[in-house]
Write a protein that holds these residues in place. Structure first.
Motif, PDB file in Angstrom:
ATOM      1  N   GLY A  63       0.820  -1.216   0.000  1.00  0.00           N
ATOM      2  CA  GLY A  63       0.000   0.000   0.000  1.00  0.00           C
ATOM      3  C   GLY A  63       0.848   1.257   0.000  1.00  0.00           C
ATOM      4  N   TYR A  64       1.938   1.244   0.798  1.00  0.00           N
ATOM      5  CA  TYR A  64       2.808   2.426   0.853  1.00  0.00           C
ATOM      6  C   TYR A  64       3.524   2.644  -0.475  1.00  0.00           C
ATOM      7  CZ  TYR A  64       6.550   5.607   2.114  1.00  0.00           C
ATOM      8  OH  TYR A  64       7.418   6.680   2.135  1.00  0.00           O
ATOM      9  N   GLN A  65       3.981   1.545  -1.095  1.00  0.00           N
ATOM     10  CA  GLN A  65       4.647   1.675  -2.391  1.00  0.00           C
ATOM     11  C   GLN A  65       3.710   2.287  -3.437  1.00  0.00           C
ATOM     12  OE1 GLN A  65       6.042  -2.409  -2.959  1.00  0.00           O
ATOM     13  NE2 GLN A  65       8.163  -1.696  -2.862  1.00  0.00           N
ATOM     14  N   LYS A  66       2.441   1.875  -3.413  1.00  0.00           N
ATOM     15  CA  LYS A  66       1.466   2.451  -4.338  1.00  0.00           C
ATOM     16  C   LYS A  66       1.318   3.948  -4.111  1.00  0.00           C
ATOM     17  CE  LYS A  66      -1.289  -1.777  -4.824  1.00  0.00           C
ATOM     18  NZ  LYS A  66      -2.587  -2.432  -4.510  1.00  0.00           N
ATOM     19  N   MET A  67       1.326   4.340  -2.828  1.00  0.00           N
ATOM     20  CA  MET A  67       1.197   5.768  -2.511  1.00  0.00           C
ATOM     21  C   MET A  67       2.429   6.541  -2.984  1.00  0.00           C
ATOM     22  SD  MET A  67       2.013   8.356  -0.152  1.00  0.00           S
ATOM     23  CE  MET A  67       2.696   7.450   1.244  1.00  0.00           C
ATOM     24  N   VAL A  68       3.613   5.944  -2.841  1.00  0.00           N
ATOM     25  CA  VAL A  68       4.848   6.588  -3.309  1.00  0.00           C
ATOM     26  C   VAL A  68       4.799   6.774  -4.830  1.00  0.00           C
ATOM     27  CG1 VAL A  68       7.345   6.298  -3.596  1.00  0.00           C
ATOM     28  CG2 VAL A  68       6.279   5.779  -1.399  1.00  0.00           C
ATOM     29  N   ILE A  69       4.365   5.730  -5.536  1.00  0.00           N
ATOM     30  CA  ILE A  69       4.239   5.832  -6.997  1.00  0.00           C
ATOM     31  C   ILE A  69       3.296   6.968  -7.369  1.00  0.00           C
ATOM     32  CG2 ILE A  69       3.405   4.652  -9.076  1.00  0.00           C
ATOM     33  CD1 ILE A  69       4.260   1.994  -7.743  1.00  0.00           C
ATOM     34  N   PHE A  70       2.172   7.070  -6.646  1.00  0.00           N
ATOM     35  CA  PHE A  70       1.186   8.117  -6.922  1.00  0.00           C
ATOM     36  C   PHE A  70       1.787   9.507  -6.708  1.00  0.00           C
ATOM     37  CE2 PHE A  70      -2.451  10.757  -5.353  1.00  0.00           C
ATOM     38  CZ  PHE A  70      -3.138  10.812  -6.547  1.00  0.00           C
ATOM     39  N   ILE A  71       2.514   9.678  -5.600  1.00  0.00           N
ATOM     40  CA  ILE A  71       3.127  10.981  -5.299  1.00  0.00           C
ATOM     41  C   ILE A  71       4.158  11.345  -6.362  1.00  0.00           C
ATOM     42  CG2 ILE A  71       4.699  12.180  -3.703  1.00  0.00           C
ATOM     43  CD1 ILE A  71       3.271  10.825  -1.400  1.00  0.00           C
ATOM     44  N   LEU A  72       5.033  10.391  -6.705  1.00  0.00           N
ATOM     45  CA  LEU A  72       6.075  10.668  -7.696  1.00  0.00           C
ATOM     46  C   LEU A  72       5.475  10.924  -9.081  1.00  0.00           C
ATOM     47  CD1 LEU A  72       8.858   8.099  -6.676  1.00  0.00           C
ATOM     48  CD2 LEU A  72       8.663  10.513  -6.065  1.00  0.00           C
ATOM     49  N   ALA A  73       4.393  10.213  -9.390  1.00  0.00           N
ATOM     50  CA  ALA A  73       3.724  10.450 -10.678  1.00  0.00           C
ATOM     51  C   ALA A  73       3.149  11.863 -10.725  1.00  0.00           C
ATOM     52  CB  ALA A  73       2.621   9.417 -10.895  1.00  0.00           C
ATOM     53  N   LEU A  74       2.602  12.334  -9.594  1.00  0.00           N
ATOM     54  CA  LEU A  74       2.040  13.692  -9.545  1.00  0.00           C
ATOM     55  C   LEU A  74       3.132  14.756  -9.690  1.00  0.00           C
ATOM     56  CD1 LEU A  74      -0.685  13.427  -6.744  1.00  0.00           C
ATOM     57  CD2 LEU A  74      -1.053  13.750  -9.191  1.00  0.00           C
ATOM     58  N   THR A  75       4.264  14.537  -9.018  1.00  0.00           N
ATOM     59  CA  THR A  75       5.356  15.519  -9.144  1.00  0.00           C
ATOM     60  C   THR A  75       5.866  15.541 -10.585  1.00  0.00           C
ATOM     61  OG1 THR A  75       7.055  13.907  -8.467  1.00  0.00           O
ATOM     62  CG2 THR A  75       6.071  15.255  -6.734  1.00  0.00           C
ATOM     63  N   GLN A  76       5.997  14.340 -11.190  1.00  0.00           N
ATOM     64  CA  GLN A  76       6.423  14.281 -12.588  1.00  0.00           C
ATOM     65  C   GLN A  76       5.412  14.972 -13.496  1.00  0.00           C
ATOM     66  OE1 GLN A  76       9.677  13.675 -12.301  1.00  0.00           O
ATOM     67  NE2 GLN A  76       9.576  12.368 -14.102  1.00  0.00           N
ATOM     68  N   PHE A  77       4.136  14.812 -13.177  1.00  0.00           N
ATOM     69  CA  PHE A  77       3.079  15.444 -13.966  1.00  0.00           C
ATOM     70  C   PHE A  77       3.282  16.955 -14.032  1.00  0.00           C
ATOM     71  CE2 PHE A  77      -1.019  17.716 -13.804  1.00  0.00           C
ATOM     72  CZ  PHE A  77      -1.531  17.376 -15.042  1.00  0.00           C
ATOM     73  N   THR A  78       3.521  17.580 -12.889  1.00  0.00           N
ATOM     74  CA  THR A  78       3.662  19.043 -12.863  1.00  0.00           C
ATOM     75  C   THR A  78       4.974  19.498 -13.505  1.00  0.00           C
ATOM     76  OG1 THR A  78       4.512  18.860 -10.588  1.00  0.00           O
ATOM     77  CG2 THR A  78       2.184  19.402 -10.855  1.00  0.00           C
ATOM     78  N   VAL A  79       6.073  18.787 -13.219  1.00  0.00           N
ATOM     79  CA  VAL A  79       7.366  19.184 -13.786  1.00  0.00           C
ATOM     80  C   VAL A  79       7.348  19.013 -15.303  1.00  0.00           C
ATOM     81  CG1 VAL A  79       9.837  18.656 -13.856  1.00  0.00           C
ATOM     82  CG2 VAL A  79       8.642  18.690 -11.664  1.00  0.00           C
ATOM     83  N   ILE A  80       6.815  17.877 -15.766  1.00  0.00           N
ATOM     84  CA  ILE A  80       6.750  17.633 -17.207  1.00  0.00           C
ATOM     85  C   ILE A  80       5.803  18.627 -17.869  1.00  0.00           C
ATOM     86  CG2 ILE A  80       6.001  15.988 -18.972  1.00  0.00           C
ATOM     87  CD1 ILE A  80       6.999  13.753 -17.080  1.00  0.00           C
TER      88      ILE A  80
END
Length: 426
Positions: free
Chosen positions: A11-28
């Motif tokens: 569950g925590y790994q899924k949350m980490v993926i979600f957070i990193l995907a969101l940061t990548q979304f804004t930077v990209i």
């Protein structure tokens, strides 16, 4: 025999993926939005292709410089704190972009944004490498890289609508507002990432940086990444200008074009991510590269084309681009040792950004436009250059693949020998 059937994420790994995907979304999105705004910026600020190429490359060069300057520090701090520090700086730079009203101020704002934003990807990669096994990383890359597709599905179309209604500055303010919310989520939900600090590192910051650059195997990975970035960045800055002035797409159709391409990316990337965990990552990369080369040549030689056909070409080209990013990122992430991961990822991201800046600047020198409303000329030459660079990239990625296999075999041998010694002891 099946590849060790992929371990499920916690569950925590899924949350980490979600957070990193969101940061990548804004930077990209912050970087990607420059391309669809290209035609609008070139017309409103009366810019030539070469000047717009400088505006795009300003971000990339400053991002690359920032990564090199921080590489020596990257393995000495909690990765969560580093991520937050640079993400907050990125938000400030993006706000500055939204407040810019002249070409000079815009370039200055892009430099500031790049100084902070350019490091975020490498920190995210280091976090992924620390928290996920190599057998999981293809899927993780697939989900995190969905930020690219999501930026096209949601961010770019919404940004273009805002730009059409409120001016080209509006998308940057939208990105800054969204990133502010994500920064709070990182602060509250992401745990400290400090496992790499348990590995003692007596080197000074500069010595650690030099040690990372000096390793021959690492340099092969760096060179492969740089070449891939040059090939990937060359077409992007003038994508909207080419679509409008050469293909006959209207400004109103442009958001839909980016949205359709983005939806295709969201569908393709998780599939490619899972596939890259099951088959040879290099073979997948090679097939995707050849596909991309064919599509680039076809696309850059188009003239006025029906909108539906333009969308089809964009989807097919996106398949090639994204299908090579995921396996190449997963392979490159396996090159460094744990104590060098932060520095390696920072240098790698820096070279990626600098190579992208070179690509945008070179494309700006190749592409010619007689006036702001005439077709772009020599855009097809950019396509041919990408083909040549991509062929060299395939050869270098083969070397990276061989290094990773050799490293994995060495680790397996050490583990086997330790097990034998342990059994003999019993």
């Amino acid at each position: 025999m099946k590849n060790k059937e992929i371990a499920a994420f916690t569950g925590y790994q899924k949350m980490v993926i979600f957070i990193l995907a969101l940061t990548q979304f804004t930077v990209i999105l912050d970087f990607m939005v420059m391309s669809p705004l290209g035609d609008m910026l070139m017309k409103s600020l009366s810019l030539k292709p070469s000047a717009f190429g400088v505006a795009v490359s300003a971000y990339a060069f400053s991002a690359g410089l920032s990564g090199l300057l921080t590489a020596g520090f990257a393995d000495r701090f909690d990765r969560k704190k580093l991520l937050l520090f640079f993400y907050i700086g990125f938000i400030g730079g993006t706000v500055f972009c939204g407040l810019a009203h002249t070409y000079v101020v815009l370039v200055a704002a892009r430099i500031i944004t790049g100084l902070f934003g350019g490091v975020i990807g490498s920190i995210s990669m280091a976090i992924i490498t620390d928290l996920f096994t190599l057998q999981q990383r293809g899927r993780v890359m697939g989900f995190v890289q969905m930020g690219f597709g999501a930026s096209q599905v949601l961010g770019v179309p919404i940004g273009l609508y805002l730009a059409n209604a409120l001016g080209w500055e509006a998308p940057f303010l939208m990105v800054a507002g969204l990133a502010g919310i994500i920064a709070l989520v990182i602060m509250l939900r992401l745990k400290p990432v400090t496992q790499h600090l348990l590995v003692r590192n007596e080197k000074s910051v500069l010595l650690h940086l030099w040690h990372t650059v000096a390793k021959r195997d690492y340099r092969i990975g760096f060179t492969a990444t740089a070449l891939l970035s040059i090939g990937g960045f060359m077409m992007m800055p003038f994508g909207s200008a080419f679509a409008i002035n050469n293909l006959g797409i209207t400004a109103e159709q442009l958001p839909l074009l980016f949205m359709v391409s983005g939806v295709s990316s969201l569908i393709i990337m998780p599939v490619v991510g899972r596939l890259s965990d099951k088959v040879s990552k290099f073979r997948l990369f090679m097939i995707a590269s050849i596909w991309m080369m064919v599509m680039c040549v076809l696309y850059t030689n188009l003239s006025v084309t029906p909108f539906l056909l333009v969308m089809v070409f964009n989807i097919l080209m996106m398949m090639g681009v994204m299908s090579r990013v995921i396996p190449s990122s997963a392979l490159t992430s396996a090159v460094p040792d744990m104590e060098d991961r932060g520095a390696f990822m920072s240098i790698n991201a820096s070279l990626q950004q600098i190579a992208g800046g070179v690509a945008a600047a070179v494309a700006g020198m190749i592409v010619v436009q007689k006036n702001n409303f005439s077709p772009l000329e020599h855009y097809n030459i950019v396509g041919y250059v990408i083909v040549g660079i991509s062929i060299i990239g395939i050869l270098l990625m083969y070397r990276v693949s061989e290094l990773v296999l050799k490293k994995a075999a060495g680790k397996a041998l050490v583990a086997f020998e330790e097990e034998v010694v342990l059994n003999e002891g019993l």
